[in-house]
Design a protein around this motif. Structure first.
Motif, PDB file in Angstrom:
ATOM      1  N   UNK A 146       0.840  -1.197   0.000  1.00 47.79           N
ATOM      2  CA  UNK A 146       0.000   0.000   0.000  1.00 47.79           C
ATOM      3  C   UNK A 146       0.875   1.247   0.000  1.00 47.79           C
ATOM      4  N   UNK A 147       1.988   1.194   0.727  1.00 52.80           N
ATOM      5  CA  UNK A 147       2.926   2.312   0.699  1.00 52.80           C
ATOM      6  C   UNK A 147       3.454   2.547  -0.706  1.00 52.80           C
ATOM      7  N   UNK A 148       3.787   1.477  -1.401  1.00 51.27           N
ATOM      8  CA  UNK A 148       4.258   1.588  -2.784  1.00 51.27           C
ATOM      9  C   UNK A 148       3.152   2.105  -3.699  1.00 51.27           C
ATOM     10  N   UNK A 149       1.936   1.649  -3.474  1.00 48.73           N
ATOM     11  CA  UNK A 149       0.808   2.110  -4.283  1.00 48.73           C
ATOM     12  C   UNK A 149       0.581   3.609  -4.078  1.00 48.73           C
ATOM     13  N   UNK A 150       0.629   4.061  -2.837  1.00 48.24           N
ATOM     14  CA  UNK A 150       0.435   5.490  -2.586  1.00 48.24           C
ATOM     15  C   UNK A 150       1.575   6.325  -3.161  1.00 48.24           C
ATOM     16  N   UNK A 151       2.789   5.773  -3.204  1.00 44.15           N
ATOM     17  CA  UNK A 151       3.911   6.477  -3.850  1.00 44.15           C
ATOM     18  C   UNK A 151       3.573   6.697  -5.329  1.00 44.15           C
ATOM     19  N   UNK A 152       3.049   5.664  -5.971  1.00 42.22           N
ATOM     20  CA  UNK A 152       2.702   5.766  -7.394  1.00 42.22           C
ATOM     21  C   UNK A 152       1.529   6.719  -7.610  1.00 42.22           C
ATOM     22  N   UNK A 153       0.562   6.695  -6.719  1.00 40.42           N
ATOM     23  CA  UNK A 153      -0.568   7.625  -6.816  1.00 40.42           C
ATOM     24  C   UNK A 153      -0.065   9.064  -6.681  1.00 40.42           C
ATOM     25  N   UNK A 154       0.836   9.290  -5.729  1.00 37.67           N
ATOM     26  CA  UNK A 154       1.415  10.628  -5.561  1.00 37.67           C
ATOM     27  C   UNK A 154       2.165  11.052  -6.813  1.00 37.67           C
ATOM     28  N   UNK A 155       2.875  10.125  -7.423  1.00 38.42           N
ATOM     29  CA  UNK A 155       3.591  10.430  -8.665  1.00 38.42           C
ATOM     30  C   UNK A 155       2.598  10.829  -9.760  1.00 38.42           C
ATOM     31  N   UNK A 156       1.512  10.115  -9.866  1.00 43.74           N
ATOM     32  CA  UNK A 156       0.486  10.449 -10.861  1.00 43.74           C
ATOM     33  C   UNK A 156      -0.027  11.872 -10.646  1.00 43.74           C
ATOM     34  N   UNK A 157      -0.398  12.208  -9.406  1.00 39.25           N
ATOM     35  CA  UNK A 157      -0.934  13.552  -9.137  1.00 39.25           C
ATOM     36  C   UNK A 157       0.118  14.632  -9.352  1.00 39.25           C
ATOM     37  N   UNK A 158       1.383  14.307  -9.097  1.00 37.05           N
ATOM     38  CA  UNK A 158       2.465  15.257  -9.356  1.00 37.05           C
ATOM     39  C   UNK A 158       2.567  15.535 -10.861  1.00 37.05           C
ATOM     40  N   UNK A 159       2.557  14.480 -11.652  1.00 37.18           N
ATOM     41  CA  UNK A 159       2.619  14.633 -13.114  1.00 37.18           C
ATOM     42  C   UNK A 159       1.379  15.384 -13.603  1.00 37.18           C
ATOM     43  N   UNK A 160       0.218  15.043 -13.064  1.00 36.50           N
ATOM     44  CA  UNK A 160      -1.023  15.703 -13.473  1.00 36.50           C
ATOM     45  C   UNK A 160      -0.999  17.187 -13.110  1.00 36.50           C
ATOM     46  N   UNK A 161      -0.372  17.518 -11.989  1.00 36.15           N
ATOM     47  CA  UNK A 161      -0.255  18.916 -11.590  1.00 36.15           C
ATOM     48  C   UNK A 161       0.664  19.678 -12.552  1.00 36.15           C
ATOM     49  N   UNK A 162       1.740  19.031 -12.987  1.00 34.24           N
ATOM     50  CA  UNK A 162       2.680  19.672 -13.910  1.00 34.24           C
ATOM     51  C   UNK A 162       2.131  19.790 -15.330  1.00 34.24           C
ATOM     52  N   UNK A 163       1.333  18.807 -15.724  1.00 38.80           N
ATOM     53  CA  UNK A 163       0.800  18.741 -17.097  1.00 38.80           C
ATOM     54  C   UNK A 163      -0.728  18.644 -17.056  1.00 38.80           C
ATOM     55  N   UNK A 164      -1.395  19.673 -16.568  1.00 35.59           N
ATOM     56  CA  UNK A 164      -2.837  19.571 -16.296  1.00 35.59           C
ATOM     57  C   UNK A 164      -3.721  19.410 -17.535  1.00 35.59           C
ATOM     58  N   UNK A 165      -3.211  19.719 -18.707  1.00 35.47           N
ATOM     59  CA  UNK A 165      -4.040  19.631 -19.914  1.00 35.47           C
ATOM     60  C   UNK A 165      -4.049  18.237 -20.539  1.00 35.47           C
ATOM     61  N   UNK A 166      -3.155  17.379 -20.076  1.00 38.66           N
ATOM     62  CA  UNK A 166      -3.122  16.024 -20.639  1.00 38.66           C
ATOM     63  C   UNK A 166      -4.264  15.186 -20.093  1.00 38.66           C
ATOM     64  N   UNK A 167      -4.703  14.278 -20.917  1.00 39.56           N
ATOM     65  CA  UNK A 167      -5.762  13.342 -20.500  1.00 39.56           C
ATOM     66  C   UNK A 167      -5.168  12.300 -19.529  1.00 39.56           C
ATOM     67  N   UNK A 168      -6.024  11.710 -18.716  1.00 42.27           N
ATOM     68  CA  UNK A 168      -5.545  10.727 -17.737  1.00 42.27           C
ATOM     69  C   UNK A 168      -4.737   9.569 -18.339  1.00 42.27           C
ATOM     70  N   UNK A 169      -5.094   9.116 -19.534  1.00 46.32           N
ATOM     71  CA  UNK A 169      -4.338   8.015 -20.147  1.00 46.32           C
ATOM     72  C   UNK A 169      -2.890   8.443 -20.409  1.00 46.32           C
ATOM     73  N   UNK A 170      -2.705   9.652 -20.923  1.00 49.21           N
ATOM     74  CA  UNK A 170      -1.352  10.151 -21.178  1.00 49.21           C
ATOM     75  C   UNK A 170      -0.600  10.353 -19.867  1.00 49.21           C
TER      76      UNK A 170
END
Length: 132
Positions: A36-60
């Motif tokens: 679960x710790x590893x999963x939350x690390x990956x979720x945090x990475x996703x939200x970090x990328x989404x914050x940096x690139x907010x116009x990209x679709x979730x698949x990208x």
């Protein structure tokens, strides 16, 4: 701007939950606290990328986060003294990890896929509600 703020808030919520799962005395079985710790690390990475690139679709965003997570995991196989020294610190352990595990890659990709699916449902659900 709303998207960036939402991603930042989700990132700021994900980090303490992930740290709590991994380090707080929650008395979770080892499997759950580890993965679960590893999963939350990956979720945090996703939200970090989404914050940096907010116009990209979730698949990208999921593709970028998945590649980044996989590269971080694979980097553990390549000895680099400066990076290895950083991995021994708490920040290095939290950000880069210490030991390679193919299981972590599977957990990362699954967590990122689930997060992207939730992000997609949230984004498109919101846009559909506004259109009606």
């Amino acid at each position: 701007m709303q998207r960036v703020t939402a991603c930042l808030l989700l990132l700021l919520l994900t980090i303490p939950v992930g740290l709590a799962v991994r380090y707080a005395p929650l008395h979770l079985p080892w499997f759950w606290s580890k993965y679960l710790g590893s999963a939350f690390w990956a979720v945090a990475l996703y939200w970090f990328v989404a914050m940096l690139l907010p116009r990209l679709r979730p698949v990208a965003l999921a593709c970028i986060a998945g590649i980044a997570a996989t590269l971080v995991e694979l980097s553990r196989l390549v000895p680099e003294p400066h990076v290895d020294a950083f991995r021994l610190t708490l920040a290095g352990k939290l950000l880069l990890g210490r030991y390679f595990s193919i299981k972590n890659i599977v957990v990362y990709l699954l967590a990122i896929a689930l997060t992207a699916a939730a992000d997609s449902a949230w984004c498109f659900g919101a846009s559909n509600r506004q259109a009606n």
